[in-house]
Design an enzyme around this catalytic site. Structure first.
Site, mmCIF file in Angstrom:
data_model
loop_
_atom_site.group_PDB
_atom_site.id
_atom_site.type_symbol
_atom_site.label_atom_id
_atom_site.label_comp_id
_atom_site.label_asym_id
_atom_site.label_seq_id
_atom_site.Cartn_x
_atom_site.Cartn_y
_atom_site.Cartn_z
ATOM 1 N N LYS A 148 -44.734 8.421 -20.017
ATOM 2 C CA LYS A 148 -45.371 8.886 -21.260
ATOM 3 C C LYS A 148 -44.544 8.415 -22.463
ATOM 4 C CE LYS A 148 -47.612 13.066 -23.113
ATOM 5 N NZ LYS A 148 -48.939 12.566 -23.358
ATOM 6 N N GLU A 180 -58.710 5.532 -18.004
ATOM 7 C CA GLU A 180 -58.661 6.880 -18.603
ATOM 8 C C GLU A 180 -59.112 6.792 -20.052
ATOM 9 O OE1 GLU A 180 -54.509 8.240 -18.551
ATOM 10 O OE2 GLU A 180 -53.870 6.163 -18.778
#
Ligand code: PLP
Length: 284
Positions: A148, A180
């Protein structure tokens, strides 16, 4: 009113908070982040976010500047001093300050910054009743999306493309399969099953995804973790996304075509309700 933010051990008014221009987070996007939601003044799934932070740091050979206990204390203190009832706590850790060089190793301590965002109505979001519209766009991000990192330029570009097309978000597509959303995990409901891409380096391992799949299985819903195409998504009965700040959010349109009946479906609605109930009960 000015917020209190946290920078490298100090709680400061936001106007006084400073990070060096030589910070590698600024120069190389050499940093990682987490966003934890706050409901009823309490943190949603903090252990999940703390664990993923450790993993992101480990993957980039970075040290954590604080322990998990200290991190929890800082989160709680910021929520308290800023009077956050509903909103988010944003956390960023970068490799720190060094003279500009591609190689790392010469920097000092990592930089750690946290701030809050007040978002009244986060849980009672009207979008959950209307549903979101998404467009599709090529996934042109780097190959380690499971870490992330703060390098979020392509997701920002994709979000802007969605805005310009009159949509709320973009679903990214790679090799014919949906990876996504710009800042969420993507799902369809088809043939009585919830389908979402399997975990790997191609997507972020959503903390909300893990909790929602657990809820789905507890509710005896069938879950298939595999890639799906846009064609499958357009023909699906339902579609939805999950993230820490949107929880479970129905998707009712993909590239201008309605999904199912073009209204939020029962599976997404049920998952949202049970997820929120369970998370509020376990919040700290
Ligand atoms: N995928 C991407 C690319 C994201 O940026 C995010 C959240 O920011 C998610 C998925 C959802 O992750 P989480 O549920 O942990 O918020």
């Amino acid at each position: 009113m000015s917020r209190t933010v946290y920078v490298n051990g100090e709680y400061l008014p936001e106007e006084e908070a400073r990070v060096s221009v030589f910070d590698r987070g600024f120069l190389f996007a050499d940093g990682v982040y987490e966003v934890t939601s706050v409901l009823d003044g309490r943190l949603i799934d903090f252990p999940g976010h703390a664990e993923r932070l450790s993993r992101s740091l480990r993957e980039l050979e970075m040290e954590s500047p604080v322990t998990d206990e200290q991190l929890l204390d800082i989160h709680r203190e910021l929520v308290r001093v800023n009077g956050i009832e509903e909103g988010m706590v944003y956390l960023q850790v970068t490799r720190g300050v060094a003279d500009r060089d591609f190689a790392w190793g010469a920097e000092g301590e990592p930089t750690i910054v946290l701030f809050t965002q007040s978002k009244p109505g986060l849980a009672d979001n009207p979008k959950a009743r209307e549903g979101m519209k998404v467009i599709s766009i090529a996934d042109r991000r780097w190959g380690r999306r499971d870490i992330k990192t703060v390098q979020l330029l392509y997701p920002s570009m994709a979000k802007m493309a969605a805005r310009k097309a009159g949509a709320d978000d973009a679903w990214m597509v790679e090799d014919g399969f949906v990876t996504e959303g710009t800042s969420n995990n993507a799902y369809i409901v088809t043939g009585g099953r919830i389908v979402t891409r399997h975990l790997g380096e191609e997507i972020l391992h959503g903390i909300t995804r893990a909790a929602v799949l657990r809820v789905a299985r507890d509710l005896q819903m069938e879950v298939e973790e595999r890639p799906f195409t846009l064609e499958e998504a357009r023909a699906a009965d339902e579609a939805f996304v999950t993230s820490a700040s949107t929880f479970v959010m129905p998707v009712v349109e993909i590239d201008g075509a309605s999904v199912g009946e073009g209204r939020p479906g029962p599976v997404a609605a049920r998952l949202r309700e049970v997820y929120l109930d369970e998370m509020r009960a376990a919040a700290i």
